[in-house]
Design an enzyme around this catalytic site. Structure first.
Site, PDB file in Angstrom:
ATOM      1  CE1 TYR A 103      65.415  87.363  49.624  1.00 28.54           C
ATOM      2  CE2 TYR A 103      66.797  89.035  48.606  1.00 28.54           C
ATOM      3  CZ  TYR A 103      65.555  88.547  48.919  1.00 28.54           C
ATOM      4  OH  TYR A 103      64.437  89.235  48.529  1.00 28.54           O
ATOM      5  CE  LYS A 118      54.398  76.397  54.851  1.00 31.26           C
ATOM      6  NZ  LYS A 118      52.960  76.688  54.900  1.00 31.26           N
ATOM      7  CG  ASP A 162      50.767  79.177  55.550  1.00 31.60           C
ATOM      8  OD1 ASP A 162      51.409  79.264  56.611  1.00 31.60           O
ATOM      9  OD2 ASP A 162      50.319  78.099  55.129  1.00 31.60           O
ATOM     10  CG  ASP A 196      61.941  90.786  49.427  1.00 26.72           C
ATOM     11  OD1 ASP A 196      62.075  92.011  49.359  1.00 26.72           O
ATOM     12  OD2 ASP A 196      61.730  90.068  48.424  1.00 26.72           O
TER      13      ASP A 196
END
Ligand code: NAI
Length: 350
Positions: free
Chosen positions: A126, A173, A207, A231
């Protein structure tokens, strides 16, 4: 009684409808607030401002410290940058807090969902740093700074202690983004080990975390996420408890706080009195709670409780908007909550 001035930003699309509903509910609940209206988004341009985030809006929040905000539209693939992101950065509202709870009378796949998403609100992808390298190649930069990773982790653990929560799970991640997500979880782990060893802490790859969330969300408690994951996870979690009409939020910094629902401006239903105002009403209750806690004002805390009791009672009695399987309009749901406020506060014998 102290009356707190709150900046009301109606926003775009369904924003004016849902914020008006929340304002009526707060008034009926005798909340010790007075709203002053400022604009942002396309609504600001429509009112003759020359910026989607006018300085007068930012200054008003700086002056009064608290705002209740409707969603602002962001054009896709071009046009102006996100007003929401700009506001969060300008006011350093680095912690986005999004409670996700099962609601009475709203039947979903799971019962007893009780999660709190803590989203880092100023960095990650962002940051908006994108470069066109050649005609055919663009890069988008993911920013992580030690200070920001540390302060959001500390915020999450401190919240856990204050609210009696047991566990913080960092979603990441770092197997792929070894440096940026690596920094994020390393700082979280450090804060946990050095300052909050009594709260449980775990790390889950994003994930796998998504799969676990939709399989059994009750295995989680607080979810600590960098900006983009927060988000996406927010909307996923909204789906666990009834959808975007039921998930409130707060953007909090060390000085100012802006309260807004997770949902966007919903152009598909804007201007039709169809939107669910619950998420903004819930955000308004969070706002009253914030005012009550940070300014030590029991009247604000009590009115937050009255609002919560009233919307829970309305839902329990089957008063719902269409997104939740009911038939009420946006204003009709606000009326239903206001009716329950009157019942709850009516003198005995009346
Ligand atoms: P959205 O959240 O506006 O809508 C997604 C779907 O959920 C739509 O079908 C909509 O009708 C429904 N929905 C959303 N809120 C609802 C409510 N209160 N009651 C009933 N149904 C509701 O997301 P979308 O369509 O991706 O984004 C629309 C615009 O909103 C975009 O310009 C986006 O950038 C902006 N946006 C702004 C946010 C903010 O101001 N904080 C947050 C998310 C999106």
């Amino acid at each position: 009684m102290t009356i707190h001035t709150v900046v009301m930003i109606p926003g775009d699309g369904i924003g004016p409808e849902v914020t008006a509903a929340a304002e009526r509910v707060l008034k009926a609940a005798d909340a010790p607030v007075r709203f002053i209206e400022r604009h942002a988004g396309i609504a600001a341009l429509d009112r003759g401002e020359n910026d989607v985030l006018p300085l007068s809006t930012v200054d008003a929040i700086r002056e009064h410290g608290v705002a209740l905000k409707g969603p602002c539209t962001t054009p896709i693939g071009g046009g102006f940058g996100s007003v929401n992101v700009a506001l969060r950065k300008k006011l350093s509202l680095y912690a986005s807090i999004r409670p996700v709870r099962s609601l009475p009378g709203v039947k979903t796949r799971f019962e007893n969902v009780d999660l709190v998403i803590v989203r880092e609100n100023t960095e990650g992808l962002y940051s908006g740093i994108e470069n066109q390298i050649t005609d055919d190649v663009v890069v988008s930069m993911k920013v992580a700074t030690r200070d920001s990773c540390e302060r959001i982790a500390r915020w999450a653990f401190r919240y856990a202690v204050h609210r009696g929560r047991n566990k913080v799970t960092a979603f990441h991640k770092a197997n792929i983004m070894k440096l940026s997500d690596g920094l994020f979880i390393n700082e979280a782990k450090k804060v946990y080990e050095e300052e909050y060893p009594n709260i449980k802490y775990e790390e889950v790859i994003i994930d796998a975390a998504c799969m676990r969330l939709v399989t059994d969300p009750t295995q989680f408690d607080m979810l600590l996420c960098e900006n983009l994951y927060g988000d996406i996870i927010s909307d996923l979690c909204a789906g666990l408890v009834g959808g975007l009409g039921c998930t409130p939020g707060a953007n909090i910094g060390d000085v100012d706080a802006v309260f807004e629902a997770v949902h966007g401006s919903a152009p598909d239903i804007a201007g039709q009195d169809k939107a669910n105002p619950l998420a903004v009403i819930m955000s308004a209750a969070m706002m009253l709670n914030h005012i009550g806690t940070t300014r030590k004002d029991t009247a604000a805390l009590e009115s937050a409780g009255r609002v919560r009791d009233a919307y829970n009672l309305a839902l329990t009695e089957g008063q719902k908007t269409r997104d939740l399987g009911g038939e009420l309009s946006c204003s009709g749901f606000a009326d239903a909550v206001i009716d329950r406020l009157k019942t709850a506060t009516a003198p005995v014998g009346n």
